[in-house]
Design an enzyme around this catalytic site. Sequence first.
Site, short mmCIF file in Angstrom:
data_model
loop_
_atom_site.label_atom_id
_atom_site.label_comp_id
_atom_site.label_asym_id
_atom_site.label_seq_id
_atom_site.Cartn_x
_atom_site.Cartn_y
_atom_site.Cartn_z
N CYS A 158 -8.02 -1.62 8.39
CA CYS A 158 -6.63 -1.62 7.91
C CYS A 158 -6.16 -0.22 7.56
O CYS A 158 -5.07 0.21 7.94
CB CYS A 158 -6.47 -2.53 6.69
SG CYS A 158 -6.55 -4.27 7.13
N HIS B 97 -1.29 -5.45 2.24
CA HIS B 97 -2.48 -6.31 2.24
C HIS B 97 -2.13 -7.66 1.62
O HIS B 97 -1.42 -7.72 0.61
CB HIS B 97 -3.60 -5.66 1.41
CG HIS B 97 -4.61 -4.93 2.23
ND1 HIS B 97 -4.90 -3.60 2.04
CD2 HIS B 97 -5.41 -5.35 3.26
CE1 HIS B 97 -5.84 -3.23 2.92
NE2 HIS B 97 -6.16 -4.27 3.67
N GLU C 43 0.83 -1.21 0.00
CA GLU C 43 0.00 0.00 0.00
C GLU C 43 0.87 1.25 0.00
O GLU C 43 1.86 1.33 0.71
CB GLU C 43 -0.93 0.01 1.22
CG GLU C 43 -1.89 -1.16 1.28
CD GLU C 43 -2.95 -1.16 0.18
OE1 GLU C 43 -3.09 -0.13 -0.53
OE2 GLU C 43 -3.61 -2.20 0.02
N ARG D 1 -17.98 -0.73 5.43
CA ARG D 1 -19.03 -1.45 4.67
C ARG D 1 -19.68 -2.52 5.53
O ARG D 1 -20.82 -2.90 5.34
CB ARG D 1 -18.39 -2.06 3.42
CG ARG D 1 -19.36 -2.68 2.44
CD ARG D 1 -18.63 -3.14 1.16
NE ARG D 1 -17.44 -3.93 1.42
CZ ARG D 1 -17.44 -5.22 1.77
NH1 ARG D 1 -18.57 -5.86 1.92
NH2 ARG D 1 -16.31 -5.87 1.96
N1 PCA Z 1 -8.45 -6.62 6.76
C1 PCA Z 1 -9.40 -5.55 6.97
C2 PCA Z 1 -9.33 -5.26 8.44
C3 PCA Z 1 -8.54 -6.36 9.05
C4 PCA Z 1 -7.98 -7.10 7.94
O1 PCA Z 1 -7.19 -8.05 8.01
C5 PCA Z 1 -9.18 -4.34 6.08
O2 PCA Z 1 -8.67 -4.50 4.96
O3 PCA Z 1 -9.51 -3.23 6.48
#
Ligand code: PCA
Length: 215
Positions: free
Chosen positions: A144, A167, A81, A91
Amino acid sequence: MKDRILVTGFEPFGGDRLNPSREVARQLDGRRVAGHAIVGRCLPCAFGAALPALQSLIGEVRPGIVIALGLAGSRAAVAIERVAVNLIDARIADNAGAQPIDEPVIAGAPAAYFASLPVKAIHAGLREAGIACEVSHSAGTFVCNQVFFALMHRLRAWPEAKGGFIHLPPLPEHAALHPGGRPMALEEQVRAVELAVAVALTRPVAAHGSTGSID
Ligand code: PCA
């Protein structure tokens, strides 16, 4: 303590039983990369609890590098990211039942921060290692992104530390729950994050070729 590296994952959320980010942080906890010790920890997936947990971990570990991890079930690759936005727009409800909509992560803070990790060098390093990866320009508007934004806000006061967010795609065991994503084995996800740590330790945030998009 600048030789310590904090890697955080998240607990499962949205009714899931698994979160690869938690497993990767667990597996990396205690490993050493180029003489630097990784501290791997798990954050609660709740807007109210995630930031206090992150802040106390940063205070306790005092890391030179922080890489926060989370699951993005619709991704087909490891997503490094680049941008955190000062916006929560949930959401689904978090694990505490909260679903804030159109709220800032930190009132009065800037609209966005960039990761201070060498995003493109990590991308290049993972590709060279044959790991499916991409540079992403949105970490979403859920927990996140909240953690990523608060991390970069905190590190403003600590410019010698680098931080960012990665991610992860779903695990193979996850495939049925996340039909939009392309699963990646846990060992490969662990290898990807360990490599990201190694690159972050050695490479400055330098220019590389474009990983941008037009739309
Ligand atoms: N993914 C979510 C929150 C926790 C996670 O592992 C997100 O992408 O916000």
